[in-house]
Design a protein around this motif. Structure first.
Motif, PDB file in Angstrom:
ATOM      1  N   GLU A   1      75.979 -99.748 -85.945  1.00 13.59           N
ATOM      2  CA  GLU A   1      76.226-100.362 -87.255  1.00 13.59           C
ATOM      3  C   GLU A   1      75.159-101.397 -87.600  1.00 13.59           C
ATOM      4  N   VAL A   2      74.854-102.262 -86.655  1.00 11.97           N
ATOM      5  CA  VAL A   2      73.886-103.337 -86.892  1.00 11.97           C
ATOM      6  C   VAL A   2      72.498-102.777 -87.159  1.00 11.97           C
ATOM      7  N   ASN A   3      72.156-101.686 -86.464  1.00  4.83           N
ATOM      8  CA  ASN A   3      70.810-101.115 -86.584  1.00  4.83           C
ATOM      9  C   ASN A   3      70.758 -99.898 -87.498  1.00  4.83           C
ATOM     10  N   ASN A   4      71.815 -99.652 -88.245  1.00  2.00           N
ATOM     11  CA  ASN A   4      71.879 -98.513 -89.171  1.00  2.00           C
ATOM     12  C   ASN A   4      71.433 -97.208 -88.507  1.00  2.00           C
ATOM     13  N   MET A   5      71.957 -96.974 -87.317  1.00  2.00           N
ATOM     14  CA  MET A   5      71.595 -95.770 -86.572  1.00  2.00           C
ATOM     15  C   MET A   5      72.305 -94.556 -87.181  1.00  2.00           C
ATOM     16  N   PRO A   6      71.586 -93.464 -87.391  1.00  2.00           N
ATOM     17  CA  PRO A   6      72.237 -92.268 -87.941  1.00  2.00           C
ATOM     18  C   PRO A   6      73.160 -91.586 -86.926  1.00  2.00           C
ATOM     19  N   LEU A   7      72.879 -91.774 -85.642  1.00  2.00           N
ATOM     20  CA  LEU A   7      73.669 -91.147 -84.586  1.00  2.00           C
ATOM     21  C   LEU A   7      74.560 -92.201 -83.932  1.00  2.00           C
ATOM     22  N   LYS A   8      75.841 -91.916 -83.895  1.00  2.00           N
ATOM     23  CA  LYS A   8      76.803 -92.834 -83.291  1.00  2.00           C
ATOM     24  C   LYS A   8      77.263 -92.275 -81.950  1.00  2.00           C
ATOM     25  N   VAL A   9      77.828 -93.123 -81.130  1.00  2.00           N
ATOM     26  CA  VAL A   9      78.286 -92.698 -79.812  1.00  2.00           C
ATOM     27  C   VAL A   9      79.328 -91.589 -79.920  1.00  2.00           C
ATOM     28  N   THR A  10      80.151 -91.638 -80.959  1.00  2.00           N
ATOM     29  CA  THR A  10      81.180 -90.611 -81.143  1.00  2.00           C
ATOM     30  C   THR A  10      80.606 -89.270 -81.582  1.00  2.00           C
ATOM     31  N   ASP A  11      79.332 -89.247 -81.980  1.00  3.98           N
ATOM     32  CA  ASP A  11      78.681 -87.988 -82.341  1.00  3.98           C
ATOM     33  C   ASP A  11      78.249 -87.192 -81.115  1.00  3.98           C
ATOM     34  N   LEU A  12      78.195 -87.832 -79.975  1.00  4.34           N
ATOM     35  CA  LEU A  12      77.778 -87.152 -78.745  1.00  4.34           C
ATOM     36  C   LEU A  12      78.942 -86.366 -78.155  1.00  4.34           C
ATOM     37  N   ARG A  13      78.599 -85.356 -77.407  1.00 11.18           N
ATOM     38  CA  ARG A  13      79.612 -84.571 -76.702  1.00 11.18           C
ATOM     39  C   ARG A  13      80.215 -85.393 -75.581  1.00 11.18           C
ATOM     40  N   GLY A  14      81.387 -84.995 -75.177  1.00 13.46           N
ATOM     41  CA  GLY A  14      82.043 -85.665 -74.064  1.00 13.46           C
ATOM     42  C   GLY A  14      82.785 -86.899 -74.531  1.00 13.46           C
ATOM     43  N   ASN A  15      83.158 -87.684 -73.564  1.00 17.55           N
ATOM     44  CA  ASN A  15      83.845 -88.925 -73.867  1.00 17.55           C
ATOM     45  C   ASN A  15      83.723 -89.878 -72.685  1.00 17.55           C
ATOM     46  N   GLY A  16      84.207 -91.062 -72.884  1.00 19.55           N
ATOM     47  CA  GLY A  16      84.295 -92.013 -71.802  1.00 19.55           C
ATOM     48  C   GLY A  16      82.981 -92.648 -71.396  1.00 19.55           C
ATOM     49  N   LEU A  17      82.961 -93.061 -70.141  1.00 20.49           N
ATOM     50  CA  LEU A  17      81.854 -93.839 -69.613  1.00 20.49           C
ATOM     51  C   LEU A  17      80.530 -93.088 -69.651  1.00 20.49           C
ATOM     52  N   LEU A  18      80.554 -91.811 -69.313  1.00 23.00           N
ATOM     53  CA  LEU A  18      79.298 -91.052 -69.281  1.00 23.00           C
ATOM     54  C   LEU A  18      78.721 -90.838 -70.676  1.00 23.00           C
ATOM     55  N   ARG A  19      79.570 -90.679 -71.670  1.00 21.28           N
ATOM     56  CA  ARG A  19      79.076 -90.544 -73.047  1.00 21.28           C
ATOM     57  C   ARG A  19      78.402 -91.844 -73.481  1.00 21.28           C
ATOM     58  N   SER A  20      79.000 -92.982 -73.155  1.00 19.53           N
ATOM     59  CA  SER A  20      78.383 -94.269 -73.501  1.00 19.53           C
ATOM     60  C   SER A  20      77.058 -94.439 -72.769  1.00 19.53           C
ATOM     61  N   GLN A  21      77.036 -94.078 -71.494  1.00 19.13           N
ATOM     62  CA  GLN A  21      75.792 -94.168 -70.732  1.00 19.13           C
ATOM     63  C   GLN A  21      74.702 -93.325 -71.390  1.00 19.13           C
TER      64      GLN A  21
END
Length: 198
Positions: A80-100
Motif C-alpha cells: 500500500e505504501v509503495n503502490n505495488m501492483p502485486l500484493k502478497v495475496t496475489d501469490l499462490r499458497g498461503n502462510g509463512l512461505l507465501r510471505s517469505q
C-alpha cells in the motif's frame, strides 16, 4: 508471562487434587479407596495431562497464526505504501512461505530465511499443521519433521507418532520468534519500511 501463569496453575491444581484425594482416602476402607481413586482418576488425568496438552497445542497454533498475520500485514502495508501492483495475496499458497516469497522476490529485501530461527519456525508450522489436522499425530512419511523432533528439546513422541510438548516448549518457540523478529525488523528498516509510514 501468561504461559507460565497457566502452567503453574495447572501444576498447583493437580497437586491440590492429589492432596484432597489422599486426605479423603485416609478416612476410607481399602475397598472404598479403590473406588475413590477410580472416581478421581479422570479428573487427575484431565489436570495433569489433557488440559496442559490442549493449552500447549493452543499456544502453538495461536503463535503460528500470529506470526503469519504479522508477516502478511507487513507485506500488505508495504504494498500500500509503495503502490505495488502485486500484493502478497496475489501469490499462490498461503502462510509463512507465501510471505517469505513476497519479501524475497517482490520486495527484494534480505529476508532472514536462512537463519536457524526461521528454519525452526517452519518446523513449528509443520508441527502446528499436525496438531490442527491430525490431533498431534505425525505421519511416518514426515521424516524431516520426525528427525527435527528427535533433536529438539522439550518435545517428545508418544507411541512413536503423537507429539507431547513439555512446559518450556512454548518459551523455546517464542525465543525463535523473537530472534526472527529482530532480524526481520532490521531488514524492514533497511527498506525504510518503519521510518515514516507507520
Amino acid at each position: 508471562g501468561i504461559v507460565s501463569i497457566v502452567e503453574e496453575a495447572l501444576i498447583k491444581q493437580t497437586a491440590s487434587l492429589a492432596i484432597d484425594v489422599e486426605t479423603a482416602a485416609g478416612a476410607c476402607s481399602e475397598s472404598q479407596k479403590e473406588a475413590l481413586y477410580e472416581s478421581y482418576g479422570e479428573d487427575f488425568l484431565e489436570l495433569s495431562t489433557e488440559l496442559p496438552t490442549i493449552f500447549r497445542y493452543s499456544m502453538l497454533t495461536a503463535s503460528v497464526s500470529a506470526l503469519d498475520l504479522y508477516l502478511t500485514d507487513t507485506a500488505t502495508a508495504y504494498a500500500e505504501v509503495n503502490n505495488m501492483p502485486l500484493k502478497v495475496t496475489d501469490l499462490r499458497g498461503n502462510g509463512l512461505l507465501r510471505s517469505q516469497q513476497y519479501f524475497q522476490k517482490v520486495v527484494q529485501m534480505p529476508f532472514p530465511g536462512d537463519t536457524p530461527a526461521w528454519k525452526n519456525i517452519l518446523k513449528v508450522r509443520d508441527l502446528r499443521n499436525c496438531v490442527v489436522h491430525a490431533d498431534g499425530h505425525i505421519p511416518e512419511q514426515k521424516k524431516e519433521l520426525l528427525k527435527w523432533i528427535e533433536t529438539t528439546p522439550s518435545i517428545k513422541l508418544i507411541n512413536d507418532c503423537i507429539i507431547t510438548l513439555n512446559p518450556d516448549f512454548v518459551h523455546t518457540v517464542f525465543g525463535w520468534y523473537n530472534t526472527f523478529a529482530v532480524d526481520f525488523d532490521n531488514a524492514c528498516h533497511s527498506l525504510g519500511l518503519w521510518k515514516t509510514e507507520f
